[in-house]
Design a protein around this motif. Sequence first.
Motif, short mmCIF file in Angstrom:
data_model
loop_
_atom_site.label_atom_id
_atom_site.label_comp_id
_atom_site.label_asym_id
_atom_site.label_seq_id
_atom_site.Cartn_x
_atom_site.Cartn_y
_atom_site.Cartn_z
N GLU A 23 0.87 -0.96 -0.29
CA GLU A 23 -0.39 0.44 0.39
C GLU A 23 1.17 1.09 -0.04
O GLU A 23 0.77 1.86 -0.67
N HIS A 26 1.97 2.40 -3.35
CA HIS A 26 1.30 2.31 -4.44
C HIS A 26 0.67 4.00 -3.85
O HIS A 26 0.58 4.65 -4.38
N ILE A 27 0.81 4.09 -2.65
CA ILE A 27 0.82 5.59 -2.58
C ILE A 27 1.89 6.50 -2.94
O ILE A 27 1.62 7.80 -4.04
N HIS A 29 2.72 5.69 -6.09
CA HIS A 29 3.58 5.59 -7.00
C HIS A 29 2.22 6.82 -7.90
O HIS A 29 2.52 7.64 -8.45
N LEU A 30 1.64 6.66 -6.93
CA LEU A 30 0.22 7.66 -6.63
C LEU A 30 1.07 9.59 -6.82
O LEU A 30 0.63 10.47 -7.45
N ILE A 31 1.16 9.47 -5.75
CA ILE A 31 2.10 10.76 -5.76
C ILE A 31 3.16 10.97 -6.84
O ILE A 31 3.17 12.16 -7.30
N THR A 33 3.36 10.31 -9.95
CA THR A 33 3.19 10.21 -10.99
C THR A 33 1.84 11.50 -10.97
O THR A 33 0.96 11.15 -12.33
N HIS A 34 1.55 12.29 -10.13
CA HIS A 34 1.06 13.23 -10.11
C HIS A 34 -0.48 13.08 -10.08
O HIS A 34 -1.71 13.54 -10.77
N ALA A 35 -1.04 11.94 -9.56
CA ALA A 35 -2.49 11.76 -9.75
C ALA A 35 -3.23 12.81 -8.76
O ALA A 35 -2.52 13.40 -8.03
N ALA A 39 -7.42 11.10 -5.55
CA ALA A 39 -7.09 9.60 -5.24
C ALA A 39 -6.04 9.27 -4.74
O ALA A 39 -5.56 7.76 -3.97
N VAL A 40 -5.08 9.66 -4.20
CA VAL A 40 -4.13 9.85 -3.33
C VAL A 40 -4.36 9.76 -2.24
O VAL A 40 -4.42 9.07 -0.37
N ALA A 43 -6.54 6.08 -1.46
CA ALA A 43 -5.68 4.81 -0.94
C ALA A 43 -5.32 5.05 0.46
O ALA A 43 -4.89 4.36 1.00
#
Length: 70
Positions: A23, A26-27, A29-31, A33-35, A39-40, A43
């Motif tokens: 997890e 994943h968090i 990765h979200l940050i 990739t500028h999600a 979404a961040v 998560a």
Amino acid sequence: GEWDLVAGALSSNPERARASVNEHHHILHLIETHAPADAVERAVRQHRAATLASYLSSREDRGGAQRRTA
């Protein structure tokens, strides 16, 4: 405190520890990739909820075992 909760949840449940690491990846990765912020946040909230659920479950398991042996 909160770190006691985390330590308790992870030390009593190795599967949860592995899931927690995934997890975190994943968090991050979200940050990276500028999600979208929502979404961040979702998560992170899911991660915290899963950790709390694991902690509470481990407390119930220990409490039940203590009551049965007492």
